[in-house]
Write a protein that holds these residues in place. Structure first.
Motif, PDB file in Angstrom:
ATOM      1  N   LEU A  90       9.562  -3.141   1.651  1.00 33.16           N
ATOM      2  CA  LEU A  90       9.101  -2.139   0.701  1.00 33.16           C
ATOM      3  C   LEU A  90      10.216  -1.718  -0.246  1.00 33.16           C
ATOM      4  O   LEU A  90      10.013  -1.558  -1.442  1.00 33.16           O
ATOM      5  N   SER A  91      11.416  -1.555   0.308  1.00 27.96           N
ATOM      6  CA  SER A  91      12.536  -1.192  -0.557  1.00 27.96           C
ATOM      7  C   SER A  91      12.954  -2.364  -1.423  1.00 27.96           C
ATOM      8  O   SER A  91      13.458  -2.188  -2.532  1.00 27.96           O
ATOM      9  N   PHE A  92      12.715  -3.573  -0.937  1.00 30.45           N
ATOM     10  CA  PHE A  92      13.069  -4.774  -1.699  1.00 30.45           C
ATOM     11  C   PHE A  92      12.399  -4.796  -3.064  1.00 30.45           C
ATOM     12  O   PHE A  92      13.003  -5.119  -4.069  1.00 30.45           O
ATOM     13  N   THR A 108      -5.940  -9.860   3.547  1.00 25.45           N
ATOM     14  CA  THR A 108      -4.609 -10.489   3.432  1.00 25.45           C
ATOM     15  C   THR A 108      -3.795  -9.810   2.344  1.00 25.45           C
ATOM     16  O   THR A 108      -4.319  -9.502   1.265  1.00 25.45           O
ATOM     17  N   PHE A 109      -2.511  -9.585   2.645  1.00 24.60           N
ATOM     18  CA  PHE A 109      -1.573  -9.107   1.644  1.00 24.60           C
ATOM     19  C   PHE A 109      -0.874 -10.319   1.018  1.00 24.60           C
ATOM     20  O   PHE A 109      -0.509 -11.271   1.721  1.00 24.60           O
ATOM     21  N   TYR A 110      -0.684 -10.257  -0.287  1.00 24.85           N
ATOM     22  CA  TYR A 110       0.052 -11.296  -1.016  1.00 24.85           C
ATOM     23  C   TYR A 110       1.219 -10.670  -1.762  1.00 24.85           C
ATOM     24  O   TYR A 110       1.138  -9.519  -2.219  1.00 24.85           O
ATOM     25  N   HIS A 111       2.268 -11.452  -1.899  1.00 28.94           N
ATOM     26  CA  HIS A 111       3.430 -11.030  -2.690  1.00 28.94           C
ATOM     27  C   HIS A 111       3.722 -12.096  -3.737  1.00 28.94           C
ATOM     28  O   HIS A 111       3.822 -13.283  -3.419  1.00 28.94           O
ATOM     29  N   VAL A 112       3.826 -11.675  -4.981  1.00 31.17           N
ATOM     30  CA  VAL A 112       4.237 -12.584  -6.045  1.00 31.17           C
ATOM     31  C   VAL A 112       5.467 -12.004  -6.726  1.00 31.17           C
ATOM     32  O   VAL A 112       5.547 -10.804  -6.990  1.00 31.17           O
ATOM     33  N   ILE A 152       3.406  -6.594   6.293  1.00 31.67           N
ATOM     34  CA  ILE A 152       4.214  -5.381   6.163  1.00 31.67           C
ATOM     35  C   ILE A 152       4.843  -5.077   7.520  1.00 31.67           C
ATOM     36  O   ILE A 152       4.116  -4.934   8.523  1.00 31.67           O
ATOM     37  N   PRO A 153       6.170  -4.995   7.602  1.00 27.79           N
ATOM     38  CA  PRO A 153       6.833  -4.739   8.886  1.00 27.79           C
ATOM     39  C   PRO A 153       6.350  -3.450   9.545  1.00 27.79           C
ATOM     40  O   PRO A 153       6.081  -2.453   8.872  1.00 27.79           O
ATOM     41  N   LYS A 154       6.219  -3.482  10.876  1.00 21.23           N
ATOM     42  CA  LYS A 154       5.696  -2.343  11.614  1.00 21.23           C
ATOM     43  C   LYS A 154       6.521  -1.080  11.384  1.00 21.23           C
ATOM     44  O   LYS A 154       5.977   0.022  11.325  1.00 21.23           O
ATOM     45  N   GLU A 155       7.842  -1.240  11.266  1.00 18.36           N
ATOM     46  CA  GLU A 155       8.671  -0.048  11.073  1.00 18.36           C
ATOM     47  C   GLU A 155       8.391   0.620   9.734  1.00 18.36           C
ATOM     48  O   GLU A 155       8.499   1.841   9.583  1.00 18.36           O
ATOM     49  N   GLN A 156       7.992  -0.187   8.749  1.00 15.46           N
ATOM     50  CA  GLN A 156       7.648   0.380   7.455  1.00 15.46           C
ATOM     51  C   GLN A 156       6.264   1.019   7.498  1.00 15.46           C
ATOM     52  O   GLN A 156       6.013   2.034   6.852  1.00 15.46           O
ATOM     53  N   VAL A 157       5.377   0.425   8.278  1.00  6.64           N
ATOM     54  CA  VAL A 157       4.027   0.972   8.419  1.00  6.64           C
ATOM     55  C   VAL A 157       4.086   2.392   8.971  1.00  6.64           C
ATOM     56  O   VAL A 157       3.383   3.291   8.498  1.00  6.64           O
ATOM     57  N   SER A 169      -3.752   3.622   4.010  1.00  6.32           N
ATOM     58  CA  SER A 169      -5.149   3.266   4.254  1.00  6.32           C
ATOM     59  C   SER A 169      -5.383   1.768   4.124  1.00  6.32           C
ATOM     60  O   SER A 169      -6.221   1.194   4.846  1.00  6.32           O
ATOM     61  N   MET A 170      -4.653   1.094   3.232  1.00  2.87           N
ATOM     62  CA  MET A 170      -4.835  -0.350   3.042  1.00  2.87           C
ATOM     63  C   MET A 170      -4.482  -1.147   4.289  1.00  2.87           C
ATOM     64  O   MET A 170      -4.955  -2.270   4.474  1.00  2.87           O
ATOM     65  N   LEU A 171      -3.648  -0.562   5.148  1.00  7.56           N
ATOM     66  CA  LEU A 171      -3.173  -1.259   6.334  1.00  7.56           C
ATOM     67  C   LEU A 171      -4.139  -1.131   7.512  1.00  7.56           C
ATOM     68  O   LEU A 171      -4.003  -1.834   8.508  1.00  7.56           O
ATOM     69  N   ARG A 172      -5.115  -0.249   7.399  1.00  5.58           N
ATOM     70  CA  ARG A 172      -6.024   0.025   8.514  1.00  5.58           C
ATOM     71  C   ARG A 172      -7.208  -0.932   8.474  1.00  5.58           C
ATOM     72  O   ARG A 172      -7.961  -0.973   7.499  1.00  5.58           O
ATOM     73  N   PRO A 173      -7.437  -1.708   9.540  1.00  2.00           N
ATOM     74  CA  PRO A 173      -8.559  -2.670   9.579  1.00  2.00           C
ATOM     75  C   PRO A 173      -9.917  -2.019   9.323  1.00  2.00           C
ATOM     76  O   PRO A 173     -10.772  -2.602   8.662  1.00  2.00           O
ATOM     77  N   GLU A 174     -10.108  -0.788   9.856  1.00  2.00           N
ATOM     78  CA  GLU A 174     -11.402  -0.125   9.658  1.00  2.00           C
ATOM     79  C   GLU A 174     -11.636   0.227   8.191  1.00  2.00           C
ATOM     80  O   GLU A 174     -12.784   0.190   7.701  1.00  2.00           O
ATOM     81  N   TYR A 175     -10.559   0.561   7.472  1.00  2.00           N
ATOM     82  CA  TYR A 175     -10.696   0.852   6.038  1.00  2.00           C
ATOM     83  C   TYR A 175     -10.985  -0.439   5.277  1.00  2.00           C
ATOM     84  O   TYR A 175     -11.841  -0.464   4.388  1.00  2.00           O
TER      85      TYR A 175
END
Length: 355
Positions: free
Chosen positions: A2-4, A92-96, A166-171, A181-187
């Motif tokens: 995230l800081s990257f 799925t999360f993508y990074h470009v 997304i690393p768990k420590e950042q989550v 909210s984007m990280l939650r499967p139910e959302y």
């Protein structure tokens, strides 16, 4: 990670360019494949940064349509796209992280483009400016950037995102932030089942079918084609607008304008040029009684793609093609054909409206 994103926006290429233009950012996606930007955005030539984090995008306007904007104003243009987004249907999360064609972008913003006047007191074509950098995200990690203005949108480039986690420590650090909210499967599940986000008819049509990865790349294929508006009783074409499957859009000048004003060749309605396949063409013409009439052709996707492939199969690249719209002598209906290589294919499944 995230800081990257933020650090890279500040650290990469500190060279400052003072040229500024008035523009806004925007996000697009295809209908049925909503996205949300988790973090990141557009890196500017002065080392600054424009975020693309602006909420959920549903794609209701279609691929290439503009979404909301958070930072309309005068600023340097972008040189890089660096963003993490979520494709909800893929979960799925993508990074470009990709360098943009800055020379192409700044060239378009400097030149602007000519468009038709709607003012009867001042009918001369006038110069318009590009004012939007539109970023589209499609399944499979596809990212496309367009430069857009009123009645015009051109592709800058296509870029490939990579799947990322997304690393768990950042989550854990984001539990009180809106991004969480984007990280939650139910959302994620609630988004793709919500008919206000994905219309129920779209959900039903896509149910049980694989995600059409590669579809939005197929939209980018270009053919050398021009338009032909066959008007009865010596009427004159006036204004033609082409909306393409690849998200591009252009307003072209008809014979009524060409006879009266000096129009650049590339903006004349019947100039052959490499374009992607059209999704819709709207047009108007002036009758011999000086009455303005207009119409619209919405193409059947499967039929028009098949027709383009059929007429170019086995032929040298760049073979000239022509989309002909033949208006009936009564002026209240039309047929549409794809012509070229000595052949003609009727596009009978097209929706035709005459106003």
């Amino acid at each position: 990670m995230l800081s990257f994103i933020f650090n890279s926006c500040q650290d990469k290429n500190k060279k400052t360019m003072k040229e500024e233009f008035k523009w806004k950012e925007s996000v697009s996606c295809p209908l049925g494949y909503p996205v949300d930007v988790f973090m990141g955005g557009l890196e500017l030539t002065d080392g600054g940064y424009t975020s693309l984090f602006s909420g959920l995008h549903t794609g209701k306007g279609g691929w290439g349509s503009e979404g909301r904007s958070m930072s309309h104003g005068k600023k340097p243009l972008p040189k890089r796209l660096n963003v993490i987004w979520i494709s909800f249907v893929e979960k799925t999360f993508y990074h470009v992280d990709a360098e943009l064609d800055y020379e192409k972008i700044v060239g378009l913003f400097k030149r602007g483009y000519y468009t038709l006047s709607m003012d009867k007191e001042r009918p001369e074509p006038f110069r318009e400016d590009y004012g939007t950098i539109n970023v589209g995200f499609a399944p499979g990690g596809v990212a496309v950037v367009w430069a857009a203005g009123i009645g015009r949108q051109l592709e800058i480039g296509r870029y490939q995102g990579v799947k990322t986690e997304i690393p768990k420590e950042q989550v854990e650090k984001l539990k009180d932030e809106p991004e969480y909210s984007m990280l939650r499967p139910e959302y994620q599940e609630s988004v793709i089942k919500n008919p206000g986000i994905i219309p129920q008819e779209v959900q039903d049509a896509n149910k049980g079918k694989p995600i059409p990865i590669g579809k939005w790349d197929s939209y980018r294929k270009r053919y050398n084609w021009s338009m032909n508006l066959d008007i009865p009783d010596k009427g004159l074409s006036n204004r033609i607008t082409c909306f393409s499957y690849n998200g591009e859009m252009e307003i072209l000048f008809g014979d009524y304008q060409i006879e009266r004003f000096k129009i650049p060749e590339e903006l004349k309605w019947n100039t052959p040029r490499k374009r992607s396949i059209p999704k819709m063409i709207t047009f108007s013409w002036i009758t011999k009684e000086n009455i303005l009439k207009s119409g619209a052709i919405t193409f059947n996707e499967a039929q028009i793609f098949k027709a383009f492939e059929e007429l170019t199969q086995g032929m040298a690249e760049g073979i000239p093609l022509q989309i002909t719209i033949r208006i009936t002598h009564t002026g209240d209906d039309a047929s549409v054909w794809l012509e070229g290589n000595g052949k003609s294919i009727g596009l009978y499944k097209s929706e035709v409206k005459i106003f």
